[in-house]
Design a protein around this motif. Structure first.
Motif, short mmCIF file in Angstrom:
data_model
loop_
_atom_site.label_atom_id
_atom_site.label_comp_id
_atom_site.label_asym_id
_atom_site.label_seq_id
_atom_site.Cartn_x
_atom_site.Cartn_y
_atom_site.Cartn_z
N THR A 58 13.03 15.50 -1.28
CA THR A 58 12.22 15.25 -0.10
C THR A 58 12.21 13.75 0.21
O THR A 58 12.05 12.93 -0.70
N ARG A 60 10.73 10.40 1.07
CA ARG A 60 9.40 9.81 0.98
C ARG A 60 9.50 8.29 1.13
O ARG A 60 10.56 7.71 0.94
N LEU A 64 4.75 3.42 0.12
CA LEU A 64 3.45 4.07 -0.03
C LEU A 64 3.45 4.99 -1.25
O LEU A 64 2.83 6.05 -1.25
N MET B 9 -6.31 10.31 -5.08
CA MET B 9 -5.20 10.08 -4.18
C MET B 9 -4.33 11.33 -4.09
O MET B 9 -3.93 11.88 -5.11
N ALA B 10 -4.06 11.72 -2.85
CA ALA B 10 -3.14 12.84 -2.64
C ALA B 10 -1.79 12.25 -2.24
O ALA B 10 -1.05 11.78 -3.08
N GLY B 11 -1.50 12.22 -0.95
CA GLY B 11 -0.20 11.69 -0.52
C GLY B 11 -0.17 10.17 -0.49
O GLY B 11 0.90 9.56 -0.47
N GLY B 12 -1.31 9.55 -0.42
CA GLY B 12 -1.36 8.09 -0.40
C GLY B 12 -1.09 7.47 0.96
O GLY B 12 -1.05 6.25 1.08
N LEU B 16 -2.97 4.09 0.47
CA LEU B 16 -2.12 2.98 0.04
C LEU B 16 -1.72 2.04 1.16
O LEU B 16 -1.02 1.07 0.93
N VAL B 17 -2.14 2.35 2.37
CA VAL B 17 -1.80 1.44 3.46
C VAL B 17 -2.58 0.14 3.26
O VAL B 17 -3.79 0.17 3.11
N PRO B 18 -1.87 -1.00 3.19
CA PRO B 18 -2.56 -2.26 2.92
C PRO B 18 -3.68 -2.48 3.92
O PRO B 18 -3.55 -2.17 5.10
N LEU B 29 -4.50 10.07 -9.47
CA LEU B 29 -3.56 10.97 -8.79
C LEU B 29 -4.04 12.41 -8.93
O LEU B 29 -4.30 12.87 -10.04
N GLU B 31 -2.21 14.90 -7.81
CA GLU B 31 -0.96 15.59 -8.10
C GLU B 31 -1.01 16.29 -9.46
O GLU B 31 -1.35 15.67 -10.46
N ILE B 82 5.81 10.81 6.98
CA ILE B 82 4.36 10.83 6.70
C ILE B 82 3.94 12.27 6.36
O ILE B 82 3.16 12.50 5.44
N ARG B 83 4.49 13.24 7.07
CA ARG B 83 4.10 14.62 6.80
C ARG B 83 4.64 15.12 5.47
O ARG B 83 4.06 16.01 4.86
N ASN B 84 5.75 14.55 5.03
CA ASN B 84 6.26 14.92 3.71
C ASN B 84 5.30 14.49 2.61
O ASN B 84 5.26 15.09 1.53
N MET B 85 4.56 13.44 2.86
CA MET B 85 3.69 12.88 1.82
C MET B 85 2.23 13.24 2.04
O MET B 85 1.51 13.55 1.10
#
Ligand SMILES: Cc1cc2nc3c(=O)[nH]c(=O)nc-3n(C[C@H](O)[C@H](O)[C@H](O)COP(=O)(O)OP(=O)(O)OC[C@H]3O[C@@H](n4cnc5c(N)ncnc54)[C@H](O)[C@@H]3O)c2cc1C
Ligand code: FES
Ligand code: FES
Lengths: 161, 260, 765
Positions: A58, A60, A64, B9-12, B16-18, B29, B31, B82-85
């Protein structure tokens, strides 16, 4: 700084290990610790896609992602897709179809394309445009990038392009 | 479920965006925690694991088929990367007024499943969202899943996001609609929710009340639009002025004319 | 040689740089991080105008991992950088003049220490009154950006005059007047400015920089820091985009300063995206007042135009940009009476600088919009008015320069008019889906090539036959993505009769390559290409002569270079280049030649004040068609059709031309519909990629490019520069298309949904 953590994962087909701060960004681990600079930092905030890598197939954003998230994963950077002397068909198609200008977006584009073509071997232009819409390119206007993705699809399907 | 002081944290893609909330702070995590991933069919409907990626949800056949309003909302969130994460749980807890899945979840009357060391509880999305960036999540609690009862097969579903470009655009305004009509085309039930037009995504009860018994004609939809306008409190920002947002509130229902 | 002019590069062969880049193997400046490298970062003002009343670096120095903190007091030399006018401090000592001005330089061992060090720099300002509107800046009571400067905030002013515009306007059957504005624009090169520097024990300063002008950088650094330019070596690897934003100092002087203070260490500076918005150069915002007059039959008679450019606080190339804008303000049209006035004002906004199509983007939007107004007033179709007045070869341009022979702008317009997107437009508009209105616009564009008279547009090319019998060409003009390096390889390979694989390319390195001008102004391939072809010719002649000795041939002219050697068609004999190379000493294996772009021979006195850069001789012409869809409910506009026709000399590679045109058009489309810095009190509110929106792959159509048959005899293989001409069309063409679609008469860019919606309201109350 966090406690260093042992992180083991597959990187471009080979098992690797390192001990590092699990809170570092994956992009920094790749570029600084492994010298793999295909993943580029265009924004550091998810907006440009230049840092994309394949994680378990995938695409990514490595800007991030934390080092800790690499553990146990199978990671592929553009360097791992192919080499100039043995390029991946997507890389060949990007070169042949004029999809590479400054090339700074290109590794990320090829990663997004690789995920797309694995999922949808015969996308139309619209589908290709959608799949690449998280990867900004300031040089090309995208036309030849879309051409390249379609051509790569054909090549991977074994068709003449 | 979690140790104090750590952000789950899931996808971040928000965390994680500064410059956003916890960039750099300790994260835990999610995950790999059991029961948070995947989509399951239950007697009551669908259970969407909080950690399921938005991309997986977008492509899920039952979601595409039976919850098109949600599939459409997800399809225009961020970008494919973004949707992948990113995850549904993350979108909910971020509780942005512009969170794209939220209006869809509201018209689907989705229920948030919350889990902590003390057990589980369930809250309708409307009660979960308290304000911009504020939710009913308690200390040590996480979102485990979102539960959605499948709407009747004949219900029309619709989602529209107004953004400044066609990908990677935060919503300037959005409208989700779920409309049940009788054979004669008259509205039996209407659910409408908007995004980016108020401190949280919200339902529009007064506009909803204007539609039952009527056909979805121009008059009815303009009336709904007028009522939405009265229900909202949009703000101006870089992406659009408050006046433009109010204008969108009034106009977006007209798109329902294209629902056959 | 002449037969070669028609060949172009071998079709379908990829650019030599493409595969390395696609495989992620190309190393950009940003990818270089020598072991033990230190990181440098800048503390920036964060206010638009102020006096520094306190600057305390003690706390920052005390941060673990911080190696040094430098301020103005540490700068040797003039502390002034700038391309022509040196007015921009390397580090501000007393006064800051925009949000991004640098006040302290922190060098640290790692990112965390750097961030902590920057945060610990204590600086206090006394706010000074600031000015953000260029026209206001020119009023007598405006706050002064450079208080001691003679001339106040008026950085540059100029006039171009031909005939008597005022009297002619008074006598015109119709005169339209409009005020047009174009915004500042950020380049958004995907690779932000960055570089590395190290001072060797020998005193030599070595730098690797993402720069468009390594040769000029040396002088800029040397002057600002009081160094000897000959002791500075700069390498410019492939750039991850430039577009003008890396023409002029970004990291250079700061890095050099850090290196001077920390001899022996490699020091790296890489701007973040946010810092690039804050501190990087921008396209100048401009306001243009036009009056355009014609006879009742549509013949243009006169134009009066006043252009005002927002330079920000430092000159950069503002005067030159203004000049170029003025030179293009009359469009590619025949206009007998012309008066163009330009001014450039210092303000406390971000620094204006070079950006693809500089000055011309602004001028073109204004004059094309004025042409639309005039067409409407005359009851004429916009395209027919343009065709009627299109400048033909031999006729004098608005500023009095005779147009060169070659394919002209009328041909470009006609090619667009013959295209299915134009001929089928009515049917296409009729077929608009629900809630959608469609419109089509067509405009004419032009862009000058090169620096113009007074500034020698020069390049020197070096070509080496290696001992192995292959070739190495020394590219002196950075490749920021436009493909000049690959084009040079292809040109040299063709001229030398070799496969491309036999020609290696050294990227710009001031220690290895002879000097050349910058990578800019649609000049790169033209000027360096000419120099290179000359060097190739000399090399080929030399090799034929040397081979003649080995082949016992008394007429070297009959010999030909063939892959890997020199052959004698008469005898079929062949001598390998590797053998020839073995006989030659290194000096003999090198050919160096140069080229200076020809200038207008008898310059008109229309722009007599301009000593540098006026006028230009060669122009590339084009036409741009845009088809748009406007959504009736939201006012959102989508660009769904885009066609560019151009006359840019011969086509060397079609892909290369298409790359430049489509890429430029994409940036033009961004300017037309999305890109807006949202300045407020000199602060960029849209200072990241989530708020400053450039087009994604879903926001652009398949841009069609149609280069027309053309030839520029002075160009290498008949080509002209075409890196910029594609950017001008989308702004005015989208505006015209929106008039067609919804009756909106846009006078400024970008065209926002809000403005479109207001126009729709008027149509459907
Ligand atoms: C470039 C970019 C574009 C974007 N565009 C959009 C857009 O168009 N529309 C939109 O709505 N959003 C957008 N976002 C925001 C973001 O992608 C979404 O909100 C996404 O759904 C967040 O999910 P995540 O899993 O990445 O959340 P995370 O970043 O992992 O977490 C977000 C927040 O939720 C908390 N959290 C996450 N999961 C749980 C859980 N299960 N239980 C308790 N707390 C939890 C975290 O602690 C954090 O506070 C964008 C983000 C980026 C970077
Ligand atoms: S660097 Fe990761 S998305 Fe831009
Ligand atoms: S090729 Fe330069 S950004 Fe895409």
């Amino acid at each position: 700084m966090n406690e260093p953590m042992d992180i083991a994962f597959r990187l471009n087909g080979r098992p690797v290990e390192l001990t590092t701060d699990p809170g570092r960004r994956a992009i920094d681990v790749l570029r600084e610790d492994f010298g793999l600079t295909a993943a580029k930092e265009g924004c550091g905030s998810g907006e440009c896609g230049a840092c994309a890598v394949l994680v378990d197939g995938t695409a990514r954003l490595s800007c991030l992602m934390l080092a800790a998230q690499l553990h146990g994963r199978d990671l592929t950077t553009a360097e791992g897709l192919g080499r100039p002397d043995a390029p991946h068909p997507i890389q060949t198609a990007f070169a042949v179809h004029g999809a590479v200008q400054c090339g700074y977006c290109t590794p990320g584009m090829t990663i997004a394309a690789a995920e797309l073509l694995a999922r949808d071997p015969a996308p139309d232009r619209e589908a290709a445009r959608r799949a690449l819409s998280g990867n900004l390119c300031r040089c090309t206007g995208y036309v030849k990038i879309v051409d390249a993705v379609l051509a790569a699809g054909a090549a991977l399907r074994g068709e003449e392009s | 479920m979690l140790d104090d002081g750590l952000s789950p944290m899931a996808g971040g893609t928000d965390l994680l965006v500064p410059g956003r909330k916890a960039a750099g702070r300790g994260v835990a995590l999610l995950e790999g925690l059991p029961g948070l991933d995947g989509v399951a069919m239950t007697a009551q409907g669908l259970r969407l694991g909080a950690l399921a990626s938005l991309a997986a949800l977008e492509r899920h056949p039952v979601i595409r088929e039976r919850l098109p309003v949600l599939a459409q909302a997800i399809a225009c969130l961020g970008s494919p990367l973004i949707r992948n994460m990113g995850t549904m749980g993350g979108n909910l807890v971020t509780a942005s007024p512009a969170g794209d899945t939220l209006p869809a979840l509201l018209v689907l009357e989705a229920v948030v499943e919350l889990a902590s060391r003390d057990g589980r509880r369930h809250l309708p999305v409307a009660e979960f969202l308290l304000g911009p960036g504020r939710t009913a999540l308690g200390p040590g609690e996480i979102v485990a899943a979102v539960r959605i009862a499948l709407p009747p097969p004949g219900a029309s579903q619709h989602f529209e996001k107004v953004g400044r470009r066609d990908a990677l655009a935060i919503a300037v305004a959005s409208l989700a609609a779920l409309i049940v009509r009788d054979e004669a085309g008259r509205v039996v039930e209407a659910r409408l929710a908007v995004g980016s037009l108020a401190p949280t995504a919200r339902r529009c009860p007064s506009a909803e009340a204007a539609l039952p018994g009527r056909r979805l004609d121009r008059e009815a939809l303009l009336e709904a639009g007028r009522r939405i306008r009265d229900e909202i409190s949009p703000k101006g920002d870089l992406r659009a002025t408050a006046a433009y947002r109010r204008e969108m509130a009034g106009r977006l229902p007209l798109r329902l004319l294209t629902l056959a | 040689m002449d037969a070669d002019r028609d060949k172009g590069a071998s079709p379908g062969a990829p650019r030599v740089d493409a595969l390395d880049k696609a495989c992620g193997r190309q190393r950009y400046a940003a990818d270089e991080t020598p072991p033990g490298c230190l990181l440098a970062g800048v503390k920036r003002a964060g206010i638009p105008h102020g006096r520094i009343v306190r600057l305390d670096t003690a706390a920052a120095r005390a941060v673990p991992g911080v190696v040094t903190v430098l301020t103005r007091a540490d700068v040797p030399g003039t502390n002034r950088q700038g391309i022509v006018h040196k007015d921009q401090p390397v580090l501000c000592g007393q006064r800051v003049r925009h949000h991004g001005d640098p006040v302290a330089l922190v060098v640290a061992e790692n990112k965390d220490a750097l961030a902590a060090g920057l945060a610990a720099v204590e600086v206090a300002f006394e706010a000074l009154p600031a000015v953000f509107d260029p026209e206001e800046a020119l009023s007598p009571n405006a706050p002064l950006v450079h208080p001691d400067r003679e001339g106040g905030n008026l950085l540059a002013h100029g006039l171009m005059e031909k005939g008597d515009a005022e009297s002619a306007l008074a006598g015109c059957d119709v005169v339209v007047a409009g005020r047009f504005a174009t915004p500042a624009q950020d380049h958004v090169s995907l690779e932000p400015p960055n570089g590395l520097a190290r001072l060797a024990p020998s005193g030599r300063l070595t730098m690797v920089v993402s720069t468009q002008a390594p040769f000029r950088d040396r002088f800029e650094i040397a002057q600002a820091l009081g160094l000897d330019p000959q002791r500075i070596r700069i390498r410019a690897p492939y750039l991850g985009g430039g577009f003008g934003g890396k023409d002029g100092a970004t990291v250079q002087c700061l890095l050099a300063l850090a290196a001077l203070r920390l001899p022996g260490r490699w020091i790296k500076m890489a701007w973040s995206r946010e810092e690039t918005f804050l501190a990087g150069y921008k396209r100048h915002a401009a306001v243009m007042d036009i009056r355009l007059g014609a006879r009742a039959d549509g013949t243009l008679e006169a134009i009066a135009c006043a252009m005002c450019f927002d330079a920000g606080p430092y000159a950069h190339l503002s005067g030159e940009i203004m000049e170029l804008g003025m030179e293009h303000a009359g469009g590619p049209y025949r206009i007998p009476h012309v008066r163009i006035e330009g001014s450039c004002a210092y303000t406390n906004n971000p620094v204006g600088g070079a950006f693809r199509g500089f000055g011309v983007v602004q001028a073109c939007f204004a004059v094309e919009r004025a042409m639309d107004m005039l067409a409407r007033r005359l009851g004429r179709a916009p395209e027919s008015l343009r065709l009627q007045n299109a400048l033909r070869p031999g006729e004098t341009s608005a500023v009095g320069v005779a147009a060169e022979p070659g394919t002209d702008v009328a041909a470009c317009l006609n090619a667009a008019l013959a295209h299915p997107l134009w001929t089928g437009r009515e049917a296409w508009k009729q077929a608009a889906p629900a809630f959608t209105r469609r419109g089509v616009g067509l405009v004419a564009v032009q862009n000058a090539m090169g620096y113009g008279r007074g500034l020698p547009d020069h390049a020197t090319a070096k070509l080496e036959l290696t001992r192995q019998g292959t070739f190495r060409l020394y590219n002196s003009v950075p490749d920021m993505g436009q493909g000049n390096a690959a084009a040079f390889v292809a040109m040299a390979a063709q001229a030398l009769g070799q496969p491309e694989a036999a020609v290696a390319c050294v990227q710009p390195d001031t220690a290895a390559c002879p000097p050349a001008g910058s990578s800019s102004a649609s000049r790169t391939v033209y000027t360096f290409g000419n120099a290179l072809l000359r060097a190739c010719r000399t090399m080929a002649e030399k090799l034929r002569n040397r081979a003649a000795l080995a082949l016992l041939c008394d007429t070297p002219d009959r010999l030909v270079l063939t892959p890997g050697g020199v052959s004698d068609p008469a005898t079929g004999r062949f001598v390998p280049l590797s053998v020839l190379a073995g006989f030659l000493i290194r000096d003999d294996r090198i050919c160096i030649d140069q080229f200076v772009m020809p200038v207008v021979e008898n310059p008109p006195d229309t722009g007599r004040e301009f000593k540098l850069g006026f006028p230009h001789r060669y122009f590339t012409y084009g036409a741009c068609l845009c088809g748009v869809e406007a959504d009736e409910l939201t006012g959102r506009v989508r660009l769904v059709q885009c066609l560019l026709t151009v006359a840019c000399g011969k086509v060397f590679t079609l892909a290369g031309v298409e790359q430049q045109l489509a890429g430029a058009a994409a940036q033009g489309a961004g300017l037309a519909l999305f890109e807006e810095l949202a300045l407020e009190g000199g602060r960029i509110r849209a200072g990241d990629l989530s708020t400053y929106l450039i087009p994604t792959s879903l926001d652009l159509p398949d841009i069609d490019c149609l280069p027309l048959p053309d030839d520029e005899p002075s160009g290498p293989l008949g080509i002209k520069g075409m890196g910029e001409v594609g950017i001008h069309g989308p702004g005015p063409a989208v505006a015209q298309a929106l008039f067609d679609a919804v009756g909106l008469d846009a006078a400024s860019l970008p065209i926002t949904p809000e403005v479109v919606l207001a126009a729709l309201e008027e149509l459907t109350p």
